[in-house]
Design a protein around this motif. Structure first.
Motif: not given
Length: 289
Positions: A68-83
């Motif tokens: 509860p109260g965690a400070s968190v957000e998300t980011l789309l990232l595919d490490v197999a794709n350089p782009g």
């Protein structure tokens, strides 16, 4: 070179991480999720990244429910794709997230169970080596400036590379990194981890030589398995058979929640120097040393 652990540092209590921001790749499951949870519980702001939007959202919701109260957000990232790697890094550098600093990154995303047949990424590279090693090499180079800018007199930002005990179970010299001559799932995994560990140690040596205020550390989780790990909705949901099978391996295994402790300690312990190698005391399980 990796250093031997010192006894006086064996006991560890995570210091408060309030005000710090960490990026964890592959945070939607396994070690990445539990590393994120450990950091969030200590007060850090955590950027959870992953390549599956739905799985990432489920992990985000699970973490917020458990902390509860965690400070968190998300980011789309595919490490197999350089782009994808460069786009995600640009988002961080461009200040698109709630915090402007980046205090560390855990290069956790990877393929643990490689395909039986050789597969290639979109840009024609062997999938396992590209995912486990090359993608994080690119990400580290893209994030080097924001990491260095976050250095202070009291804190040196870190990058933590995830090694594996499998590198002690077979001699694999990554010469044919694309495995064009002969492919096997085991060889693909082990040689990728040999490369990851070599990159982690070499990165620290080069950062020191260039006087860049960023530490590079290698950590491994021992033998951490899902059937001995707490059930988390949308993150870790082993069935009865897996619970029984993994439970039979209790003497030489541990949960992924415990396996993440060595990785997190490598990231936050103020007494750790760059170039060190951390993992469970008894190789496969135990407290981090």
């Amino acid at each position: 070179m990796a250093k031997n652990p010192m006894k006086e540092r064996d006991s560890f209590s995570m210091p408060p991480q309030d005000g710090r921001t960490y990026l964890v790749t592959g945070a939607n499951a396994g070690l990445g999720y539990f590393a994120s949870e450990h950091l969030a519980r200590a007060g850090a702001h955590v950027i959870m990244s992953g390549r599956h939007p739905n799985r990432l959202a489920a992990a985000h919701d699970a973490l917020e429910a458990r902390v509860p109260g965690a400070s968190v957000e998300t980011l789309l990232l595919d490490v197999a794709n350089p782009g994808s790697v460069r786009a995600a890094a640009a988002s961080i550098r461009g200040g698109m997230f709630d915090r402007t600093r980046l205090d560390g990154v855990i290069f956790n995303a990877g393929i643990v169970h490689p395909p039986h047949e050789r597969r290639l990424t979109r840009d024609g590279r062997e999938l396992v080596f590209s995912t486990n090693a090359l993608g994080h090499f690119v990400l580290g180079s893209e994030l080097l400036v924001p990491l260095a800018k976050s250095a202070t007199n009291r804190w040196t930002p870190r990058m933590v590379w995830i090694g594996s005990v499998s590198t002690r179970m077979g001699a694999h010299n990554p010469v044919d990194v694309q495995l064009e001559a002969k492919y096997s799932a085991w060889k693909a995994y082990v040689q990728s981890k040999v490369a990851v560990q070599a990159l982690g140690f070499e990165a620290d040596a080069r950062l020191r030589d260039a006087s860049v205020p960023v530490k590079s550390i290698v950590a491994h989780p021992g033998y951490s398995i899902g059937g001995r790990t707490p059930r988390v909705q949308g993150v870790n949901q082993p069935g009865l058979f897996k619970r029984l099978k993994d439970g039979a391996q209790a003497p030489f295994s541990q949960s992924k929640e415990h396996g993440a402790e060595a990785i997190v300690r490598a990231l936050v312990d103020p007494g750790i120097s760059g170039g060190e190698y951390w993992g469970p005391r008894y190789l496969l399980r135990g407290e981090a040393v």
